[in-house]
Design a protein around this motif. Structure first.
Motif, PDB file in Angstrom:
ATOM      1  N   PHE A 228     -63.893 -61.182 -23.285  1.00 43.07           N
ATOM      2  CA  PHE A 228     -64.056 -60.289 -22.959  1.00 43.07           C
ATOM      3  C   PHE A 228     -65.571 -59.757 -23.343  1.00 43.07           C
ATOM      4  N   LEU A 229     -66.056 -59.249 -22.492  1.00 45.07           N
ATOM      5  CA  LEU A 229     -67.546 -58.013 -23.185  1.00 45.07           C
ATOM      6  C   LEU A 229     -67.195 -57.049 -23.336  1.00 45.07           C
ATOM      7  N   ARG A 230     -65.780 -55.919 -22.808  1.00 42.03           N
ATOM      8  CA  ARG A 230     -65.441 -54.804 -22.119  1.00 42.03           C
ATOM      9  C   ARG A 230     -64.853 -54.343 -23.336  1.00 42.03           C
ATOM     10  N   ASN A 231     -64.394 -52.908 -23.576  1.00 42.55           N
ATOM     11  CA  ASN A 231     -64.161 -52.456 -24.436  1.00 42.55           C
ATOM     12  C   ASN A 231     -62.276 -52.333 -24.044  1.00 42.55           C
ATOM     13  N   ALA A 232     -61.329 -52.178 -25.437  1.00 36.42           N
ATOM     14  CA  ALA A 232     -60.354 -52.420 -25.053  1.00 36.42           C
ATOM     15  C   ALA A 232     -59.719 -50.939 -24.524  1.00 36.42           C
ATOM     16  N   THR A 233     -58.700 -51.125 -23.581  1.00 31.24           N
ATOM     17  CA  THR A 233     -58.233 -49.819 -22.815  1.00 31.24           C
ATOM     18  C   THR A 233     -57.404 -49.289 -23.834  1.00 31.24           C
ATOM     19  N   GLU A 234     -56.436 -48.214 -23.180  1.00 33.47           N
ATOM     20  CA  GLU A 234     -55.771 -47.373 -24.987  1.00 33.47           C
ATOM     21  C   GLU A 234     -54.710 -48.447 -25.143  1.00 33.47           C
ATOM     22  N   GLU A 235     -54.103 -48.724 -24.283  1.00 29.25           N
ATOM     23  CA  GLU A 235     -52.352 -49.553 -24.432  1.00 29.25           C
ATOM     24  C   GLU A 235     -53.245 -50.637 -25.124  1.00 29.25           C
ATOM     25  N   GLU A 236     -54.504 -51.486 -24.761  1.00 30.26           N
ATOM     26  CA  GLU A 236     -54.238 -52.704 -25.873  1.00 30.26           C
ATOM     27  C   GLU A 236     -54.738 -52.100 -27.186  1.00 30.26           C
ATOM     28  N   LYS A 237     -55.441 -50.905 -27.275  1.00 27.34           N
ATOM     29  CA  LYS A 237     -56.025 -50.381 -28.510  1.00 27.34           C
ATOM     30  C   LYS A 237     -54.301 -50.576 -29.470  1.00 27.34           C
ATOM     31  N   ARG A 238     -53.047 -49.519 -28.402  1.00 20.24           N
ATOM     32  CA  ARG A 238     -51.801 -49.353 -29.151  1.00 20.24           C
ATOM     33  C   ARG A 238     -51.243 -50.582 -29.787  1.00 20.24           C
ATOM     34  N   VAL A 239     -51.486 -51.738 -29.068  1.00 20.99           N
ATOM     35  CA  VAL A 239     -51.076 -53.277 -28.977  1.00 20.99           C
ATOM     36  C   VAL A 239     -51.802 -53.363 -30.075  1.00 20.99           C
ATOM     37  N   TRP A 243     -50.370 -54.437 -34.864  1.00 24.07           N
ATOM     38  CA  TRP A 243     -51.127 -55.931 -35.863  1.00 24.07           C
ATOM     39  C   TRP A 243     -51.406 -55.364 -36.980  1.00 24.07           C
ATOM     40  N   PHE A 244     -51.916 -54.696 -36.824  1.00 20.38           N
ATOM     41  CA  PHE A 244     -52.134 -54.390 -38.347  1.00 20.38           C
ATOM     42  C   PHE A 244     -52.012 -53.357 -39.451  1.00 20.38           C
ATOM     43  N   ASP A 245     -50.919 -52.703 -38.529  1.00 25.51           N
ATOM     44  CA  ASP A 245     -50.295 -51.303 -39.168  1.00 25.51           C
ATOM     45  C   ASP A 245     -49.253 -52.110 -39.278  1.00 25.51           C
ATOM     46  N   GLN A 246     -48.914 -52.629 -38.631  1.00 27.19           N
ATOM     47  CA  GLN A 246     -47.056 -52.739 -38.490  1.00 27.19           C
ATOM     48  C   GLN A 246     -46.549 -54.368 -38.887  1.00 27.19           C
ATOM     49  N   MET A 247     -47.207 -55.212 -38.319  1.00 30.26           N
ATOM     50  CA  MET A 247     -47.126 -56.627 -38.492  1.00 30.26           C
ATOM     51  C   MET A 247     -47.983 -57.176 -39.840  1.00 30.26           C
ATOM     52  N   GLY A 248     -48.665 -56.458 -40.159  1.00 30.79           N
ATOM     53  CA  GLY A 248     -49.943 -56.584 -41.323  1.00 30.79           C
ATOM     54  C   GLY A 248     -50.871 -57.948 -41.751  1.00 30.79           C
ATOM     55  N   PHE A 249     -51.247 -58.642 -40.019  1.00 30.04           N
ATOM     56  CA  PHE A 249     -52.426 -59.434 -40.247  1.00 30.04           C
ATOM     57  C   PHE A 249     -53.022 -59.203 -39.988  1.00 30.04           C
TER      58      PHE A 249
END
Length: 424
Positions: A228-239, A243-249
């Motif tokens: 995808f070459l578009r920007n992330a939607t607000e919901e995609e950002k939340r998801v 990954w980074f903040d809660q799951m720690g990946f």
């Protein structure tokens, strides 16, 4: 010793001065033909030469009536003033070009009439040297003078949002340089957002912008991995934040999950989320909900196989073009490998924190920009188009996946499905 400047007799070789206020405040909103009339006539006004509306119309290829409408428009805007030869003749008049600086400054007394609406605390600030310096700095940044209620509205931000003059100046600088906006209503929204985030100092604002920019970079990396070459939607950002903040990946682990979409008919954030959730719970690979109950046979399977073969063919051709470039310009391959490594380093630094993160990331991004410029130069100097090595898609809308960025089926999918069903 005396000094003397040569006088240019041909006035067509001289210069005509136009106030920046006219360009910034009036020209952008005016009809194009009206601007032509203004500029053509002001050239003659500088030399006090006679020029009739009929002559102006002839020179500009316009109707006489349109020239008269132009003067009526500019008079209504307060840019010129008509001086009639006879009160009864509304078509013959002299045009005086008004000093727009005086017009702008002339609006300021109106602000004083409404001072009673300004809180007492802000009235005192109006005479404060800090506020005067703030106004001066904002005018320097925007390259224009204040108009209308802008000065009083800026002061209201101090009272309504608890903003500081330093923060307001920084907001104007940020909006002009980064967002190409100088409209005070746009700046007001930025100031309101910053104060709502609890930001009070320039250092806090810079850290906030840096963090926002860094996280945006991670979003782009993930979407690019999915094609995808578009920007992330607000919901995609939340998801993705989970990954980074809660799951720690790490970003590398997330990109590994993105590789799991190979062969998937509709790769998306939700599928990656299911993969990462499974990994987080110790499961190797989840069964995607959208694949459950499907046999993988029939016309749709044939369409997806067609896309897979098409992408493989396109990738093979792109590999051939890359090999050709690498053979002729070995340095290009070195540049791409170094850029790729720097990209991984940036991702690690973003997530690891530590001292001097901001400067380290800035230096690495500067290095990537330099490498890209060198690559572009080498490609063009050797008669290659800059995008010569890029993948060429049969359908640019879906990039030969059958699914557009919105998640909807591409029109080419329906066409291919219809063709296969017809053959069946």
């Amino acid at each position: 010793m005396n000094f003397k400047r040569e006088i240019i007799k041909d006035f067509y070789l001289r210069d005509t001065c136009v106030e920046n206020i006219f360009i910034n405040e009036y020209m952008t909103q005016a009809p194009g033909d009206y601007v032509k009339v203004y500029l053509f006539a002001i050239m003659y006004a500088d030399f006090d030469l006679q020029m009739s509306n009929e002559t102006i119309a002839k020179h500009l290829g316009m109707e006489d009536e349109d020239v008269l409408k132009a003067w009526s428009y500019w008079e209504k805007m307060g840019v010129v003033k008509k001086h009639y030869e006879k009160a009864s003749d509304k078509f013959r008049y002299q045009v005086e070009f008004l000093n727009l600086k005086e017009r702008v400054y002339g609006k300021k007394p109106k602000l004083q009439k409404t001072e009673s609406k300004v809180p007492d605390r802000l009235k005192e600030l109006m005479a404060d040297d800090t506020i005067k310096d703030m106004y001066s700095e904002i005018e320097r940044i925007t390259g224009r003078l204040f108009t209308g209620k802008e000065p009083s509205e800026i002061l209201s931000w101090i009272d309504d949002y608890n903003a500081t003059p330093e923060m307001i100046v920084y907001a104007y600088s940020y909006c002009v340089k980064k967002k190409n906006h100088s409209n005070h209503k746009y700046v007001a929204a930025v100031v309101k957002e910053w104060t709502a985030q609890g930001l009070k100092t320039i250092e806090q604002i810079e850290d906030y912008l840096e963090e926002t920019d860094n996280r945006h970079y991670l979003y782009k990396r993930v979407l690019r991995a999915l094609g995808f070459l578009r920007n992330a939607t607000e919901e995609e950002k939340r998801v993705m934040d989970t990954w980074f903040d809660q799951m720690g990946f790490s970003i590398e682990k997330v990109l590994d999950a993105c590789k799991k979409t190979t062969g998937i008919s509709n790769p998306n954030i939700n599928y990656i989320n299911s993969v990462l959730k499974a990994w987080s719970n110790g499961v190797d690979k989840p069964t995607p909900a959208h694949e459950e109950g499907k046999t993988g046979t029939g016309s749709i399977s044939k369409v997806m196989k067609y896309y897979e073969e098409l992408r493989a063919s396109n990738e093979l051709k792109a590999e051939g073009r890359r090999a050709e470039v690498y053979s002729r310009i070995p340095r290009v391959k070195e540049i791409e490998e170094e850029s790729r490594e720097i990209g991984l380093q940036i991702s690690r630094v973003m997530l690891s924190g530590g001292n001097d993160v901001k400067n380290r990331i800035r230096d690495m991004k500067y290095r990537v920009d330099s490498l890209n410029e060198e690559k572009a130069y080498l490609m063009t100097e050797n008669n290659f188009k800059i995008d010569y090595m890029d993948m060429v898609y049969h359908c640019p809308l879906c990039r030969d996946t059958g699914t557009q960025d919105t998640g909807d089926r591409c029109i080419c999918f329906a066409e291919r499905l219809a063709a296969i069903q017809k053959m069946d």
